[in-house]
Every structure is written in structure tokens, then in C-alpha cells.
Design a protein around this motif. Structure first.
Motif, PDB file in Angstrom:
ATOM      1  N   ILE A  32       0.609  -1.259   0.025  1.00  0.00           N
ATOM      2  CA  ILE A  32       0.272   0.129   0.112  1.00  0.00           C
ATOM      3  C   ILE A  32       0.584   1.221   0.233  1.00  0.00           C
ATOM      4  N   HIS A  33       0.845   2.058  -0.671  1.00  0.00           N
ATOM      5  CA  HIS A  33       1.823   3.534  -1.135  1.00  0.00           C
ATOM      6  C   HIS A  33       1.283   4.293  -0.527  1.00  0.00           C
ATOM      7  N   GLY A  34       2.397   4.892   0.328  1.00  0.00           N
ATOM      8  CA  GLY A  34       1.345   5.612   0.750  1.00  0.00           C
ATOM      9  C   GLY A  34       0.436   5.817   2.281  1.00  0.00           C
ATOM     10  N   PHE A  35       0.622   4.715   2.132  1.00  0.00           N
ATOM     11  CA  PHE A  35      -0.102   4.559   3.497  1.00  0.00           C
ATOM     12  C   PHE A  35      -0.183   5.821   4.345  1.00  0.00           C
ATOM     13  N   TYR A  36       1.347   6.133   4.975  1.00  0.00           N
ATOM     14  CA  TYR A  36       1.348   6.207   6.117  1.00  0.00           C
ATOM     15  C   TYR A  36       1.702   8.211   5.798  1.00  0.00           C
ATOM     16  N   ASP A  37       1.850   9.289   6.529  1.00  0.00           N
ATOM     17  CA  ASP A  37       1.714  10.803   6.081  1.00  0.00           C
ATOM     18  C   ASP A  37       3.596  10.101   5.567  1.00  0.00           C
ATOM     19  N   LYS A  38       3.633  10.986   4.722  1.00  0.00           N
ATOM     20  CA  LYS A  38       5.428  10.825   4.710  1.00  0.00           C
ATOM     21  C   LYS A  38       6.301  12.017   5.843  1.00  0.00           C
ATOM     22  N   LYS A  39       5.947  12.829   5.893  1.00  0.00           N
ATOM     23  CA  LYS A  39       6.051  14.504   6.454  1.00  0.00           C
ATOM     24  C   LYS A  39       6.119  14.001   8.626  1.00  0.00           C
ATOM     25  N   SER A  40       5.208  12.542   8.105  1.00  0.00           N
ATOM     26  CA  SER A  40       4.947  11.720   9.793  1.00  0.00           C
ATOM     27  C   SER A  40       6.074  10.498  10.032  1.00  0.00           C
ATOM     28  N   CYS A  41       6.986   9.869   8.467  1.00  0.00           N
ATOM     29  CA  CYS A  41       7.311   9.314   9.012  1.00  0.00           C
ATOM     30  C   CYS A  41       9.010   9.714   9.070  1.00  0.00           C
ATOM     31  N   GLN A  42       9.468  11.416   8.561  1.00  0.00           N
ATOM     32  CA  GLN A  42      10.370  11.817   8.406  1.00  0.00           C
ATOM     33  C   GLN A  42      10.766  12.346  10.345  1.00  0.00           C
ATOM     34  N   THR A  43       9.168  13.211  11.180  1.00  0.00           N
ATOM     35  CA  THR A  43       9.289  13.251  12.390  1.00  0.00           C
ATOM     36  C   THR A  43       9.923  11.430  12.745  1.00  0.00           C
ATOM     37  N   ALA A  44       9.247  10.900  12.587  1.00  0.00           N
ATOM     38  CA  ALA A  44       8.829   9.536  13.412  1.00  0.00           C
ATOM     39  C   ALA A  44      11.128   8.853  13.252  1.00  0.00           C
ATOM     40  N   ALA A  45      11.151   9.454  12.269  1.00  0.00           N
ATOM     41  CA  ALA A  45      12.372   8.969  12.312  1.00  0.00           C
ATOM     42  C   ALA A  45      13.345   9.350  12.837  1.00  0.00           C
ATOM     43  N   GLU A  46      13.383  10.981  12.664  1.00  0.00           N
ATOM     44  CA  GLU A  46      14.525  11.465  13.475  1.00  0.00           C
ATOM     45  C   GLU A  46      14.161  11.565  14.716  1.00  0.00           C
ATOM     46  N   ARG A  47      13.109  11.444  15.551  1.00  0.00           N
ATOM     47  CA  ARG A  47      13.079  10.423  16.881  1.00  0.00           C
ATOM     48  C   ARG A  47      14.077   9.122  17.543  1.00  0.00           C
ATOM     49  N   ILE A  48      13.477   8.544  16.239  1.00  0.00           N
ATOM     50  CA  ILE A  48      14.419   7.251  16.426  1.00  0.00           C
ATOM     51  C   ILE A  48      15.454   6.950  16.154  1.00  0.00           C
TER      52      ILE A  48
ATOM     53  N   ILE B 154       7.694   8.921  20.260  1.00  0.00           N
ATOM     54  CA  ILE B 154       8.174   8.962  19.505  1.00  0.00           C
ATOM     55  C   ILE B 154       6.818   9.173  18.205  1.00  0.00           C
ATOM     56  N   PHE B 155       5.817   9.685  18.514  1.00  0.00           N
ATOM     57  CA  PHE B 155       4.912   9.237  18.084  1.00  0.00           C
ATOM     58  C   PHE B 155       4.086  10.638  18.394  1.00  0.00           C
ATOM     59  N   TYR B 156       4.279  11.142  19.122  1.00  0.00           N
ATOM     60  CA  TYR B 156       3.133  12.448  19.996  1.00  0.00           C
ATOM     61  C   TYR B 156       3.123  13.049  18.858  1.00  0.00           C
ATOM     62  N   GLY B 157       2.378  13.750  18.805  1.00  0.00           N
ATOM     63  CA  GLY B 157       1.376  15.040  17.973  1.00  0.00           C
ATOM     64  C   GLY B 157       1.595  13.949  15.949  1.00  0.00           C
ATOM     65  N   ILE B 158       1.777  13.352  16.030  1.00  0.00           N
ATOM     66  CA  ILE B 158       1.831  12.717  14.825  1.00  0.00           C
ATOM     67  C   ILE B 158       0.626  11.726  15.422  1.00  0.00           C
ATOM     68  N   THR B 159      -0.118  11.437  13.743  1.00  0.00           N
ATOM     69  CA  THR B 159      -0.707   9.312  13.521  1.00  0.00           C
ATOM     70  C   THR B 159       0.109   8.544  14.255  1.00  0.00           C
ATOM     71  N   ASN B 160      -0.353   7.888  15.374  1.00  0.00           N
ATOM     72  CA  ASN B 160       0.008   6.700  15.367  1.00  0.00           C
ATOM     73  C   ASN B 160      -0.006   5.697  14.431  1.00  0.00           C
ATOM     74  N   PRO B 161       0.881   5.181  13.934  1.00  0.00           N
ATOM     75  CA  PRO B 161       0.913   4.004  12.464  1.00  0.00           C
ATOM     76  C   PRO B 161       0.070   3.237  12.980  1.00  0.00           C
ATOM     77  N   VAL B 162       0.402   2.215  13.983  1.00  0.00           N
ATOM     78  CA  VAL B 162      -0.288   1.396  14.361  1.00  0.00           C
ATOM     79  C   VAL B 162      -1.220   1.007  14.898  1.00  0.00           C
ATOM     80  N   LEU B 163      -2.015   2.170  15.377  1.00  0.00           N
ATOM     81  CA  LEU B 163      -3.940   2.179  14.868  1.00  0.00           C
ATOM     82  C   LEU B 163      -4.276   2.607  13.776  1.00  0.00           C
ATOM     83  N   GLN B 164      -3.580   3.377  13.039  1.00  0.00           N
ATOM     84  CA  GLN B 164      -4.230   3.756  11.403  1.00  0.00           C
ATOM     85  C   GLN B 164      -3.420   2.327  10.529  1.00  0.00           C
TER      86      GLN B 164
END
Lengths: 95, 258
Positions: free
Chosen positions: B30-46, B90-100
Motif C-alpha cells: 500500500i503506497h503512501g499508507f502513512y504520511d511522509k512528513k510523519s515518517c520523517q518526524t518519527a525517523a528523527e526521533r527514532i 516517538i509518535f507524539y503529535g503525529i498519527t500513531n501508525p499502529v492504530l492506523q
């Protein structure tokens, strides 16, 4: 570090002993190990086996070791040539 | 041809997971399932978060996963409880991908409930984040909780699927490859010492390499089929969030865990 061998479990001989078809041997092992070794389990880390070895049965050991890929950390050989050692079921995944 | 089903992020209803379970297709992307900007935010925090090491430091991860605690449930459930705070950070303020992912799976399985797996009063780990740096790879393997997780209640599921959300891709390498060969117990004679199986096991099998994965893409596979991740050759680490789905067919219930 003691000797380590790996392989697949085959015949179960009792509630705590079985035959290991040895496929791998640790580099630097001090002892020689044949392609089939009788193992008596002294301790274990086997999913599905009761933590208390007193509760083990031949049936439960069969379910857990036959065909399974196992690691044996060798403690010693007894007079009959049977290996006494710790058995674990290695393998953890996820990509 | 053994080809993946590729869909857009709004097309989850079009997905028929039974085709994956039966092995008719290798994977669903599923392409584009999770917002790219949220990916960047999460990756930085990780990157800035404490990470555990596994397999003698070969792999770095955040959050416990069941297969690393196959005989130590107490530790697994304790670590699972503690990791909730980590994921909240890690997912503070952005969509929690687990729930998505749960919501998407519910749309793919109409009439089924989807929830985090529980055993007595204990929650399973919701996900594991894996960081694969340059030079790292994951050898050919399968995941089968019914065989390796026998001490856990989830081992009584009917079917297992694997969901992996790609949060960051390396510039090169780190490709997912599926083989059209399902695990059987006799294959245990082809095991590698530490992890995975001999490459010989799958060399004559048809394979499928996940095409063009990017941050935000969700990949669903049947993990009973052998799969591997090729060596990461770029400088940017590959970062993924993974979880398993366990399907109880009669109960029309799906549980998730890592």
C-alpha cells in the motif's frame, strides 16, 4: 567457553534424553563429535517445555525436539559416551 | 507470474488478504499508507532514541518482540508494558501508525474485530521498530508463531500475516525478497546456526522483490513464506515498524503483536 554443537533432534530416548543429528560444530571445540550423538538434557531453554524438568515427559520432549534445530552447550560426556548439556531452540525473526 | 498486489492508501477495501494467506500473491503493497512528513518526524526521533541490540549487535531495534523472548514471557510482557511510553514519545503529535494499521486491516476484513493481543491481563508488544544500517541484511527466514511461540496464547491462531511500515528507506539495498516456498518442519535441517536458513533452500524457488518501496509504504506478507532483506548498501539506515496479525477464522477476530 565450552564446546557447542548444533543439529536436528531425532529419536527421543526418555523424558530427558534424545538423539541429536549433528550438523554444525563450533570452531575451536575441544572434543570430537560424531554425526549422531545421544544427549541427556541437564538444563533447557525450549519453547513449549515445562520450566521444571520434573514435569517433562517423553511425549512433550518429542513434540519439542524432533526435527527442531537445537543448540547443545556441552558440559561433559558420561561413561557411556552420552553428552550431558544444555539444550536450546534458537531462532528469532522478523524482517 | 507471482506478482504483488499494489494499491493506493485509500484502496484498502480492494485488498483480499485470503490471496496472501493462500500464497497466490507474494505481498500486498500500500503506497503512501502513512504520511511522509510523519515518517520523517518519527525517523528523527527514532535515531535519537535508546536502541537495544540483538544477535550480537547485528540488528538494532526499539521495542520487544516475542521471538526474542520465546521462553521468557515475564520479561516480554514487562518490556511490552514499558515500551508503550517509548512509542508515545516517538509518535507524539503525529498519527500513531499502529492504530492506523488496525483501522486499515479492519476494512480489509469486514466483520472482524482487530485489537492488540492480550494474555490474561498482559498486553503484547504492539510493534517493533528495526533499524538496519549500512552493511546489515536479514537472511532467508520465516516467521511462525505457531511453531516458535508455543508458550504464548497467540500460537493458537489460524493464520499469521506480517505488516511492515517503511518509515525510512536507504538509498540502496535493503530490499525485501519473498520466495514462493512455504516453510515445513523438515526444512529445519537447513537452518543456519544463529538465524535463518541456508540460501540453498530457496534458490530454485520463484521469487519476488518488493518494487520501489518508499517512506510511508505498508507491506503485508504471509511470513510462512521464506523471505529476506538484502544488504543495506546506502548510508541512510532503513527503518521499519513491524507487527504480526493473527487471524482466528471462526471467531472473526484478529489480534496484533510484535
Amino acid at each position: 567457553m565450552g564446546d557447542i554443537i548444533w543439529g536436528n533432534g531425532s529419536n527421543v530416548l526418555s523424558a530427558s534424553s534424545f538423539v541429536l543429528n549433528v550438523t554444525h560444530r563450533k570452531d575451536g571445540n575441544r572434543g570430537d563429535y560424531s554425526d549422531m550423538e545421544k544427549i541427556t538434557v541437564t538444563s533447557a531453554d525450549l519453547p513449549g517445555m515445562p520450566h521444571n524438568m520434573d514435569d517433562w515427559t517423553e511425549g512433550s520432549l518429542r513434540t519439542c525436539v524432533v526435527d527442531a534445530f537445537l543448540k547443545c552447550e556441552v558440559e561433559r560426556r558420561d561413561e557411556s559416551g552420552t553428552i550431558m548439556g544444555k539444550i536450546s531452540h534458537s531462532g528469532a525473526g522478523g524482517y | 507470474m507471482w506478482k504483488p498486489q499494489i494499491v493506493g492508501h485509500l484502496s484498502a477495501e480492494e485488498i483480499i488478504l485470503e490471496r496472501l494467506i493462500s500464497g497466490k500473491i507474494p505481498m500486498i503493497i500500500i503506497h503512501g499508507f502513512y504520511d511522509k512528513k510523519s515518517c520523517q518526524t518519527a525517523a528523527e526521533r527514532i535515531k535519537n532514541h535508546d536502541q537495544s541490540q540483538f544477535q550480537d549487535g547485528e540488528l538494532r531495534h526499539i521495542g520487544p518482540f516475542l521471538m526474542a523472548h520465546a521462553t521468557d514471557k515475564e520479561r516480554y510482557f514487562k518490556d511490552s508494558m514499558e515500551c508503550k511510553i517509548t512509542y508515545e514519545e516517538i509518535f507524539y503529535g503525529i498519527t500513531n501508525p499502529v492504530l492506523q494499521i488496525y483501522e486499515a486491516v479492519a476494512r480489509m476484513f469486514p466483520g472482524h474485530s482487530v485489537s492488540l493481543a492480550r494474555e490474561f491481563q498482559y498486553d503484547y508488544s504492539p510493534a517493533v521498530i528495526r533499524i538496519h544500517e549500512k552493511g546489515r541484511s536479514v537472511p532467508v527466514h520465516k516467521d511462525n508463531v505457531k511453531y516458535e511461540g508455543r508458550e504464548y496464547a497467540v500460537s493458537n491462531i489460524d493464520h499469521q500475516l506480517s505488516c511492515v511500515l517503511h518509515l525510512q528507506e536507504s538509498e540502496s539495498g535493503g530490499d525485501l525478497v519473498l520466495y514462493n516456498r512455504a516453510w515445513k518442519k523438515g526444512d529445519e535441517q537447513f537452518r543456519n546456526i544463529d538465524f535463518g536458513y541456508s540460501q540453498n533452500l530457496t534458490e530454485s524457488s520463484q521469487s519476488c522483490r518488493a518494487p520501489n518501496l518508499g517512506a510511508g509504504d505498508l507491506v503485508i506478507i504471509n511470513p510462512m513464506y521464506y523471505h529476506e532483506v538484502t544488504r543495506v548498501t546506502g548510508d541512510v539506515p532503513r527503518i521499519t515498524l513491524g507487527m504480526f496479525l493473527g487471524i482466528y477464522s471462526q471467531k472473526r477476530k484478529i489480534v496484533a503483536w510484535a
